[in-house]
Design a protein around this motif. Sequence first.
Motif, PDB file in Angstrom:
ATOM      1  N   GLU A 153       0.843  -1.194   0.000  1.00 55.01           N
ATOM      2  CA  GLU A 153       0.000   0.000   0.000  1.00 55.01           C
ATOM      3  C   GLU A 153       0.878   1.244   0.000  1.00 55.01           C
ATOM      4  O   GLU A 153       1.863   1.316   0.733  1.00 55.01           O
ATOM      5  N   VAL A 207      -5.905  10.511  -6.799  1.00 57.93           N
ATOM      6  CA  VAL A 207      -5.668   9.283  -6.044  1.00 57.93           C
ATOM      7  C   VAL A 207      -4.768   9.595  -4.856  1.00 57.93           C
ATOM      8  O   VAL A 207      -3.687  10.164  -5.024  1.00 57.93           O
ATOM      9  N   ARG A 225      -4.476   7.041  -2.255  1.00 61.11           N
ATOM     10  CA  ARG A 225      -4.028   5.759  -1.699  1.00 61.11           C
ATOM     11  C   ARG A 225      -4.084   4.709  -2.800  1.00 61.11           C
ATOM     12  O   ARG A 225      -5.043   4.650  -3.571  1.00 61.11           O
ATOM     13  N   LYS A 235      -3.402   0.500  -3.501  1.00 62.16           N
ATOM     14  CA  LYS A 235      -3.141  -0.863  -3.034  1.00 62.16           C
ATOM     15  C   LYS A 235      -2.827  -1.730  -4.244  1.00 62.16           C
ATOM     16  O   LYS A 235      -3.516  -1.655  -5.264  1.00 62.16           O
ATOM     17  N   GLU A 267      -5.938  -1.258  -6.595  1.00 67.37           N
ATOM     18  CA  GLU A 267      -7.093  -0.457  -6.196  1.00 67.37           C
ATOM     19  C   GLU A 267      -6.614   0.966  -5.958  1.00 67.37           C
ATOM     20  O   GLU A 267      -5.575   1.176  -5.328  1.00 67.37           O
ATOM     21  N   TYR A 280      -7.775   4.784  -4.462  1.00 67.32           N
ATOM     22  CA  TYR A 280      -8.740   5.412  -3.553  1.00 67.32           C
ATOM     23  C   TYR A 280      -8.560   6.922  -3.525  1.00 67.32           C
ATOM     24  O   TYR A 280      -7.438   7.438  -3.673  1.00 67.32           O
ATOM     25  N   GLY A 310     -11.294   7.981   1.174  1.00 64.78           N
ATOM     26  CA  GLY A 310     -11.315   6.528   1.254  1.00 64.78           C
ATOM     27  C   GLY A 310     -12.232   5.868   0.245  1.00 64.78           C
ATOM     28  O   GLY A 310     -12.465   4.658   0.299  1.00 64.78           O
ATOM     29  N   ASN A 311     -12.767   6.647  -0.681  1.00 61.06           N
ATOM     30  CA  ASN A 311     -13.668   6.108  -1.700  1.00 61.06           C
ATOM     31  C   ASN A 311     -12.891   5.387  -2.793  1.00 61.06           C
ATOM     32  O   ASN A 311     -11.852   5.854  -3.262  1.00 61.06           O
ATOM     33  N   LEU A 312     -13.378   4.219  -3.189  1.00 65.00           N
ATOM     34  CA  LEU A 312     -12.730   3.444  -4.246  1.00 65.00           C
ATOM     35  C   LEU A 312     -13.015   4.110  -5.596  1.00 65.00           C
ATOM     36  O   LEU A 312     -14.169   4.288  -5.988  1.00 65.00           O
ATOM     37  N   ILE A 313     -11.956   4.458  -6.303  1.00 65.57           N
ATOM     38  CA  ILE A 313     -12.086   5.113  -7.610  1.00 65.57           C
ATOM     39  C   ILE A 313     -12.013   4.090  -8.735  1.00 65.57           C
ATOM     40  O   ILE A 313     -12.826   4.099  -9.655  1.00 65.57           O
ATOM     41  N   ALA A 346     -10.639  -0.188  -9.631  1.00 66.17           N
ATOM     42  CA  ALA A 346     -10.045  -1.467  -9.258  1.00 66.17           C
ATOM     43  C   ALA A 346      -9.792  -2.265 -10.532  1.00 66.17           C
ATOM     44  O   ALA A 346     -10.592  -2.217 -11.474  1.00 66.17           O
TER      45      ALA A 346
END
Length: 368
Positions: free
Chosen positions: A159, A177, A179, A181, A195, A197, A201-204, A206
């Motif tokens: 991460e 972006v 974050r 992973k 992934e 984020y 903390g919202n997933l943008i 994957a």
Amino acid sequence: MKHLTISLLLALACTAGCLGAAADPPPADEIAARFVAAEEQAMDFSATVSVAAGSENVTARLFRKDPGCYRLEYLEPADLAGTVVVSNGTRKWRYDPATQTALTVAGPYMNAAFSEPPYPGWAEGVRGYTETVAESLAEENASYRGTEIVDGRTAYLLEVAGDSKLFEAPTRYREAVHRLKVRIDAETRLLLGLEMYGNQGNLILAADYTDPLANTGLPDDLFAFDPPAGVEVRPMPTAAITPLFLWDIEDARRSGVEMPSSLPGGYVFREGAHLPGAYTILRFTDGSNDLEIVKRLHDPYREERALPGTPEAVLLSDGREAEYVSAGGKDQLRWRDGEYFYQVTGDMFGKTELVRVADSVEAAPVPA
């Protein structure tokens, strides 16, 4: 992506043992270094990639080869299945077998090409995901987050996070972006998933990689495209690109554009425009009449603006074949030289004068 500075990371990696699945996993910087090195050494790469970005989902078979070649074969969604995007580094094609149409663009216009719905142009960014991951791991400190089994293979979880933006997501709206992973194959060091984020903390986005392979020797003809018979070929739409405007002869010389050393009596430089690698337009005048010299990247799928009429074959001094046309009070000389199309147009100078101008066109030295 072959320009990362990874000497320090590689030094760390070279002092470590094998990255096989072990009871004590390697440090995060070691895993990152080996992934970056693997990406540096990947002259070609292939995988099936499934991408989810918000409510949009795309699955494509990806083939990539240096320098600048890629092929995307779309599998999902249903209305996109069968579409193929191919680039050999100098020309790009998008072929839709359902509608029997092929759009194409060449040269510096490739980066300015855009798509219209329902084709999701953002999805082509999948070819650069591994490069984005490698750059982030080389530039930022990664944290180790354990292991995971992905399609029967052991993957290391890393991460990267920061208070500021890491990069822009390769999505329709280019979200920031904060974050990242990633899942890295413990044995092959290839990407198995990622992934991205946002700062809340919202997933943008994957992406999952199935059967990733590197350095298998992908053939060059995989990145070539020849439109099948009956297919309609159209230019791909492109955004406007601002050229360098040339206001005097010194501007032209500083840009290193090709210039005529011989002009009709009384003619001087008036103006011009230059887009490196694409085209140059130079206009000269005697105060009443104009002479225009155009050099343009030849594209057989775009119609050149030329005087009508039956051309007369002419040989230039070095043996190049040219065509001379006289119509509507103007005359024109045009020829091909390598990848470029040239055209000299004036107000009834006559064939001999235009040939003299054409023979004098040569590259101006760029000042040191």
